[in-house]
Design a protein around this motif. Structure first.
Motif, mmCIF file in Angstrom:
data_model
loop_
_atom_site.group_PDB
_atom_site.id
_atom_site.type_symbol
_atom_site.label_atom_id
_atom_site.label_comp_id
_atom_site.label_asym_id
_atom_site.label_seq_id
_atom_site.Cartn_x
_atom_site.Cartn_y
_atom_site.Cartn_z
ATOM 1 N N GLU A 166 -3.156 8.908 10.373
ATOM 2 C CA GLU A 166 -2.744 10.289 10.128
ATOM 3 C C GLU A 166 -2.624 10.575 8.630
ATOM 4 O O GLU A 166 -2.609 11.734 8.218
ATOM 5 N N ARG A 167 -2.536 9.517 7.825
ATOM 6 C CA ARG A 167 -2.368 9.685 6.389
ATOM 7 C C ARG A 167 -3.713 10.019 5.748
ATOM 8 O O ARG A 167 -4.728 9.377 6.027
ATOM 9 N N GLU A 193 -4.808 9.488 2.699
ATOM 10 C CA GLU A 193 -5.364 8.401 1.906
ATOM 11 C C GLU A 193 -6.022 7.342 2.774
ATOM 12 O O GLU A 193 -6.984 6.683 2.370
ATOM 13 N N THR A 194 -5.495 7.181 4.017
ATOM 14 C CA THR A 194 -6.116 6.229 4.941
ATOM 15 C C THR A 194 -7.444 6.761 5.435
ATOM 16 O O THR A 194 -8.444 6.050 5.477
ATOM 17 N N TRP A 216 0.872 3.115 -0.630
ATOM 18 C CA TRP A 216 0.368 3.121 0.753
ATOM 19 C C TRP A 216 0.944 1.956 1.538
ATOM 20 O O TRP A 216 1.522 2.128 2.604
ATOM 21 N N LYS A 239 7.262 1.544 7.545
ATOM 22 C CA LYS A 239 7.054 2.110 8.880
ATOM 23 C C LYS A 239 7.167 1.034 9.951
ATOM 24 O O LYS A 239 7.785 1.248 11.008
#
Length: 437
Positions: A58-59, A61-62, A115, A122
């Protein structure tokens, strides 16, 4: 290259590896707590990894940086294996090396520390939520989380090691490249310095040569003209009509040679000197001075010279001496190629500047010759039958003198009735004072 970096990083001795583990005080009690935690989370670990990957994807940058396809699947497999080993251990050299490899993979796909710090946080939150949902006692839960946090902190340190090792290597490589570039620039600067010194010496020799030639040619040539005048005036005795005509030819051709020589020196001087900064000057005054100095040429050929200067002309911006030289050459050129009739000079204000036009009643310039008349040593009439004298430098010098400070010289019109040349200069800003000539 990647393998070499791993080798360098993994070359740490047993003492240093032990110190890292000792710093976090991972003892037998922590290992026992992690083994218990592994038993609790084991049945749920696959599901937690799936949730963790869904969170990462969902990020932005990912999505932007995490590779897809086989490389992405390989990364995910490594991370899944990592979570199993994080809980199970053993936390030994193999574990240490595996953590570094994962850190290099993160760096390779350009995932920044923020990140993976967030990713670790998380995962810890997900573990805490899972344990709380199963109702474990607070004391037991706190011990498991404390032991897990120690290992996670070690992993964060190793990930940062991989990140900054790569960045440091990049900096070292860039510094090396900059050092090599600096050496090349220093070498080039030395070459340019030598060329500059050579150019200065060449300029000095050129100036000496021009001075010497000016003296050694002008002096005897002026002497020839002077003695011819003495003979023509009868100082050495009476001369016949034929002798007088011969003396007049000596005078005429001597003056022609002197004019050619002056043009050659002028061309050499322009080539040698740098362009001066444009300055405001009174264009109308320069026009008046130049016309007065060249009117004799027109009168000698029986030509009229009409001058029309618009009242209230603004100051021009350029090189006063360069404009005077250019206008003189254009006027002399007009006189040379005009057999009868006259020459009209007009000076007017135009949009953004001032313009001087010199129109003659000569034969005009054929279209095929109009591109070459501003080239040095070229004339429109260049064949064996040409009637005009000179070496073809007048217009070339005039254009060069104007263009050096932002002006221009163009052939505005030409036909059977004559040619018109336009000298254009920008208008000086009103706030700029006109310096004394």
């Amino acid at each position: 290259m990647e393998g070499q970096r791993w080798t360098d990083m993994l070359a740490l001795g047993p003492a240093e590896r032990a110190s890292r583990l000792a710093f976090l005080e991972i003892g037998d009690e922590d290992r026992q707590l992690l083994a218990e935690l592994s038993g609790v989370l084991g049945p749920h670990l696959e599901e937690m990894v799936e949730r963790w990957h869904a969170f990462l994807l969902e990020r932005p940058e990912t999505r932007d940086k995490l590779p897809r396809g086989k490389v992405g699947d390989h990364l995910r497999a490594m991370q899944t294996r990592y979570f199993h080993s994080l809980l199970h251990g053993p936390h030994d050299r193999e574990y240490f090396e595996d953590r570094l490899r994962i850190g290099f993979v993160h760096e390779r796909v350009r995932l920044e520390p923020a990140w993976y710090l967030g990713a670790y946080r998380k995962f810890q939150d997900m573990v805490r939520e899972r344990l709380l949902s199963q109702g474990y006692q607070a004391t037991r839960l706190a011990g498991w989380l404390r032991a897990l946090e120690k290992v996670v902190y070690l992993d964060v340190e190793l990930a940062l090691d991989a990140y900054f090792d790569t960045r440091n290597r990049t900096i070292l490589e860039n510094n090396k490249a900059l050092h090599q570039m600096t050496q090349r620039l220093e070498s080039r600067n030395e070459e340019l310095s030598v060329q500059f010194r050579n150019a200065q010496e060449a300029a000095r020799l050129r100036d000496e040569f021009l001075s010497l030639i000016s003296h050694e040619v002008r002096t005897p040539l002026n002497a020839i003209l002077g003695f011819a005048d003495l003979l023509a005036d009868g100082i050495e005795g009476a001369v016949t009509e034929a002798q007088g005509e011969s003396l007049r030819k000596i005078r005429r051709h001597g003056e022609r040679l002197l004019g050619i020589f002056d043009q050659m020196l002028e061309a050499a001087g322009l080539a040698a000197s740098g362009a001066s900064a444009p300055r405001p000057f009174d264009l109308a005054a320069v026009v008046s001075e130049t016309v007065s100095a060249t009117r004799e040429l027109a009168v000698a050929k029986g030509l009229t010279l009409d001058v029309q200067v618009e009242g209230g002309l603004p100051a021009a911006l350029g090189d006063r001496e360069g404009f005077r030289r250019a206008l003189r050459n254009v006027l002399e050129n007009a006189c040379k190629f005009t057999a009868s009739g006259g020459i009209v000079l007009t000076a007017t204000q135009v949009a953004g500047g001032v313009r001087v036009e010199v129109a003659d009643s000569g034969p005009g310039i054929a279209p095929e010759h109009r591109d070459r008349i501003f080239q040095p040593f070229r004339q429109a009439d260049s064949g064996d039958t040409r009637t005009a004298t000179g070496v073809g430098l007048g217009l070339a010098l005039a254009r060069q003198a104007l263009e050096r400070t932002g002006g221009s010289l163009t052939l505005a019109a030409s036909g059977p009735g004559g040619s018109t040349f336009a000298l254009d200069l920008p208008e000086a800003p009103t706030a700029d004072p006109i310096p004394d000539p």
